[in-house]
Scaffold this motif. Structure first.
Motif, mmCIF file in Angstrom:
data_model
loop_
_atom_site.group_PDB
_atom_site.id
_atom_site.type_symbol
_atom_site.label_atom_id
_atom_site.label_comp_id
_atom_site.label_asym_id
_atom_site.label_seq_id
_atom_site.Cartn_x
_atom_site.Cartn_y
_atom_site.Cartn_z
ATOM 1 N N ASP A 1 0.820 -1.202 0.000
ATOM 2 C CA ASP A 1 0.000 0.000 0.000
ATOM 3 C C ASP A 1 0.858 1.257 0.000
ATOM 4 O OD1 ASP A 1 -2.716 1.308 0.406
ATOM 5 O OD2 ASP A 1 -1.661 2.039 2.179
ATOM 6 N N ASN B 1 -4.063 -2.747 -5.572
ATOM 7 C CA ASN B 1 -5.326 -3.374 -5.206
ATOM 8 C C ASN B 1 -4.996 -4.491 -4.217
ATOM 9 O OD1 ASN B 1 -7.395 -2.179 -7.198
ATOM 10 N ND2 ASN B 1 -5.759 -2.846 -8.576
ATOM 11 N N ASN C 1 -16.335 -5.230 -4.020
ATOM 12 C CA ASN C 1 -14.902 -4.943 -4.125
ATOM 13 C C ASN C 1 -14.620 -3.934 -5.230
ATOM 14 O OD1 ASN C 1 -13.238 -6.961 -2.316
ATOM 15 N ND2 ASN C 1 -14.982 -8.102 -3.143
ATOM 16 N N GLU C 2 -13.747 -2.992 -4.900
ATOM 17 C CA GLU C 2 -13.318 -1.975 -5.853
ATOM 18 C C GLU C 2 -12.016 -2.413 -6.516
ATOM 19 O OE1 GLU C 2 -13.627 2.484 -4.962
ATOM 20 O OE2 GLU C 2 -11.508 2.066 -4.681
ATOM 21 N N TYR D 1 -6.724 0.340 2.481
ATOM 22 C CA TYR D 1 -7.963 -0.093 1.841
ATOM 23 C C TYR D 1 -7.762 -1.490 1.281
ATOM 24 C CZ TYR D 1 -12.190 -0.086 -0.982
ATOM 25 O OH TYR D 1 -13.408 -0.398 -1.518
ATOM 26 N N ASP E 1 -12.914 -4.193 -0.178
ATOM 27 C CA ASP E 1 -14.263 -3.738 0.167
ATOM 28 C C ASP E 1 -14.351 -3.160 1.568
ATOM 29 O OD1 ASP E 1 -13.862 -6.045 1.549
ATOM 30 O OD2 ASP E 1 -15.786 -6.961 1.062
ATOM 31 N N HIS E 2 -13.197 -2.946 2.209
ATOM 32 C CA HIS E 2 -13.205 -2.352 3.546
ATOM 33 C C HIS E 2 -11.844 -1.722 3.833
ATOM 34 C CE1 HIS E 2 -11.372 -6.319 4.301
ATOM 35 N NE2 HIS E 2 -10.739 -5.709 5.286
ATOM 36 N N TYR E 3 -11.802 -0.960 4.925
ATOM 37 C CA TYR E 3 -10.549 -0.360 5.387
ATOM 38 C C TYR E 3 -10.049 -1.144 6.594
ATOM 39 C CZ TYR E 3 -11.758 3.656 2.500
ATOM 40 O OH TYR E 3 -12.069 4.474 1.441
ATOM 41 N N ASP F 1 -11.166 -3.913 11.096
ATOM 42 C CA ASP F 1 -11.724 -3.907 9.737
ATOM 43 C C ASP F 1 -13.045 -3.155 9.777
ATOM 44 O OD1 ASP F 1 -9.638 -5.342 8.709
ATOM 45 O OD2 ASP F 1 -10.688 -7.254 8.604
ATOM 46 N N GLU G 1 -15.980 -0.613 7.322
ATOM 47 C CA GLU G 1 -16.398 -0.132 6.007
ATOM 48 C C GLU G 1 -16.238 1.375 5.871
ATOM 49 O OE1 GLU G 1 -20.761 -0.061 5.347
ATOM 50 O OE2 GLU G 1 -20.890 -0.880 7.387
ATOM 51 N N MET H 1 -14.285 5.097 6.144
ATOM 52 C CA MET H 1 -12.951 5.664 5.962
ATOM 53 C C MET H 1 -12.645 6.639 7.096
ATOM 54 S SD MET H 1 -11.237 7.629 2.694
ATOM 55 C CE MET H 1 -11.963 9.231 3.019
#
Length: 522
Positions: A272, A278, A351-352, A468, A471-473, A488, A490, A492
């Motif tokens: 990261d 990703n 998921n992004e 990130y 689908d979560h931080y 964990d 959702e 930010m």
């Protein structure tokens, strides 16, 4: 490079590589630095080769500047040793070390012109010289540099930094980039064996910073001396370094070449922090197959079958295709022009997926992605759950991480219930008093709730990092007692946000450290 477990350098046959050890200029062995009971650098083991350009890279507060200051002699380690050319210099004062430092704020003298700023250190320098005394015997004396020697050195170093016609200019008439060159020239003119650079480009604008990166790299190549550079800027580290040392919380996370660090990160944090990534939760299925993004992909790494893993894929390694033509389908939701490529965002379930592509493609439609096996990097999970040492209080609560939490103490001894007096009772009528019983506490990453109302939770702390993951931080909350909660969520959050921590009693798993019989009530 990093020393492995404090062992000597060895070759593939297990023989000492003495020649390589002779090429080491500085070595840090088990170095640690403590301030007010908190370690800002810990278990730091590193060796640096002669002529190497090495960069300490990490977020603010990770200990990189403190490490540099210990090498310079401005700080003394709490424990450990620092060797220079094999000699222990741990307690040697700064002026006796063959190192010079360039600071972010330059530290130039405003009342002196360029020439005198650069010459300042030379006027105090002493060099050894062998002379013949009146009795005809040789002896070594220390003498000052002559005016001619100083002039030659200053002129030469100003030419190196491309400021040879600026000798008589006043400092306040120079641009930021020119002042930075003067600071570097002043450090180099004393001919140090090691040049330490503490975020020297931080005060420059983006264009000037990029130009100075290339100039510093060229200077390093010309001089051939060792550069140790500190920065939080990943691009600087990747552009200039021979070796990068990634740091977090005072510890080394990974050491390697820029290519190795970028392509083979050892943890989600490194992935990261170095470039765009990703990052997803995945499961290794065996036979070089991994499941993530709700699909099974071929990969090249091997782990234990059904092991939970972190999966990293760089945006530039993902190929966009028409729907049904790739490994997984998703919906393209956005597109941003980045100059040399477009950055697309695709949603696959929750998921992004960030994708870089040079083509200008339409969005708000279905598409698919293809990822080659060699571009899927799998890593062991850094965090699986939160584990703490704790103890049971007289109210049958559990104390850990600086707070007293409600919990279910009956899980500590099977087939027990709480009686009206607060003791555990098993089916045989045996009573247990768990007051002050030492326990291991485990809390899942998704079982912790954080809120910005600091009075709402049991303990409070500051968010020190966030990543990130698809689908979560994943955030880390650090309390005033240096206890960490990995969460964990959702939502930010930002670094330095002050939050409080709440945990449902049913989410707190407990295990006795000792045997149950020692808590039997007489």
């Amino acid at each position: 490079m990093q020393k492995e477990n404090g062992n000597n350098l060895t070759n593939g046959n297990g023989k000492n590589k003495e020649k390589e050890r002779e090429n080491i200029i500085i070595e840090l062995i088990d170095v640690a630095k403590e301030y007010d009971g908190t370690y800002v650098v810990e278990d730091f083991n590193l060796y640096v080769k002669k002529g190497e350009f090495i960069t300490f890279l990490g977020p603010s507060g990770c200990g990189k500047t403190t490490t540099l200051r210990m090498i310079a002699g401005f700080e003394l380690p709490t424990r450990g040793k620092i060797l220079l050319n094999g000699l222990d210099i741990t307690h040697l004062p700064p002026h006796k070390r063959p190192v010079n430092t360039v600071f972010q704020k330059y530290a130039l003298f405003p009342h002196l012109d360029v020439y005198d700023n650069v010459a300042f250190g030379l006027r105090f320098k002493r060099i050894e010289e062998t002379v013949i005394d009146k009795n005809g015997n040789e002896k070594t004396i220390l003498r000052k540099l002559t005016k001619e020697e100083i002039d030659e050195k200053v002129t030469s170093i100003l030419k190196l930094v491309d400021l040879e016609e600026f000798e008589w200019r006043q400092i306040n008439t120079l641009s930021g980039g020119q002042q930075q060159r003067i600071a570097i020239a002043r450090a180099l003119v004393n001919e140090p064996e090691i040049l330490l650079l503490d975020e020297p480009l931080g005060a420059l604008d983006l264009k000037m910073r990029k130009e100075m990166q290339l100039e510093l790299k060229a200077m390093h190549k010309k001089l051939g001396i060792t550069f140790i550079y500190v920065t939080h800027d990943q691009e600087e580290a990747l552009t200039m370094s021979d070796t990068i040392v990634v740091m977090k919380d005072g510890r080394i996370q990974q050491i390697g070449t820029p290519t190795m660090i970028y392509n083979e990160p050892k943890s989600a944090f490194v992935a990261d922090f170095i470039g765009e990534s990703n990052i997803y939760n995945g499961t290794y299925l065996g036979d070089k197959k991994v499941r993530f993004l709700y699909h099974v992909f071929d990969c090249v790494d091997e782990f234990q079958k059904n092991e939970k893993v972190d999966v990293v894929v760089r945006p530039e390694d993902i190929l966009l295709n028409g729907p049904g033509k790739g490994s997984a389908d998703g919906f393209l939701v956005s597109k941003i022009f980045k100059g040399i490529h477009y950055e697309y965002t695709m949603m696959i379930g929750k998921n992004e997926v960030i994708i870089q592509d040079t083509r200008n493609l339409p969005i708000n439609r279905m598409a698919s992605i293809t990822i080659e096996p060699e571009n899927i990097h799998i890593m062991k999970k850094e965090f699986v759950s939160n584990i703490y040492d704790g103890y049971i209080t007289k109210n049958n609560l559990v104390w850990f991480a600086g707070g007293e939490f409600e919990c279910d103490v009956t899980q500590l001894i099977p087939s027990t219930l709480l009686d009206e007096d607060g003791y555990l009772v098993d089916k045989n009528g045996t009573r247990y008093d768990l007051t002050d019983a030492d326990v291991v506490v485990e809390v899942g990453l998704s079982d912790i709730e954080i809120t910005d109302n600091v009075d709402e939770g049991i303990v409070s702390g500051e968010i020190v990092s966030f990543i990130y993951i698809g689908d979560h931080y994943q955030v880390i909350v650090r309390t005033a007692d240096d206890e960490d909660f990995v969460v964990d969520t959702e939502y930010m959050w930002n670094e330095e946000d002050l939050v409080s921590v709440k945990i449902a009693p049913s989410a707190i798993k407990l295990r006795l450290k000792g045997e149950a019989k020692q808590y039997v009530k007489a």
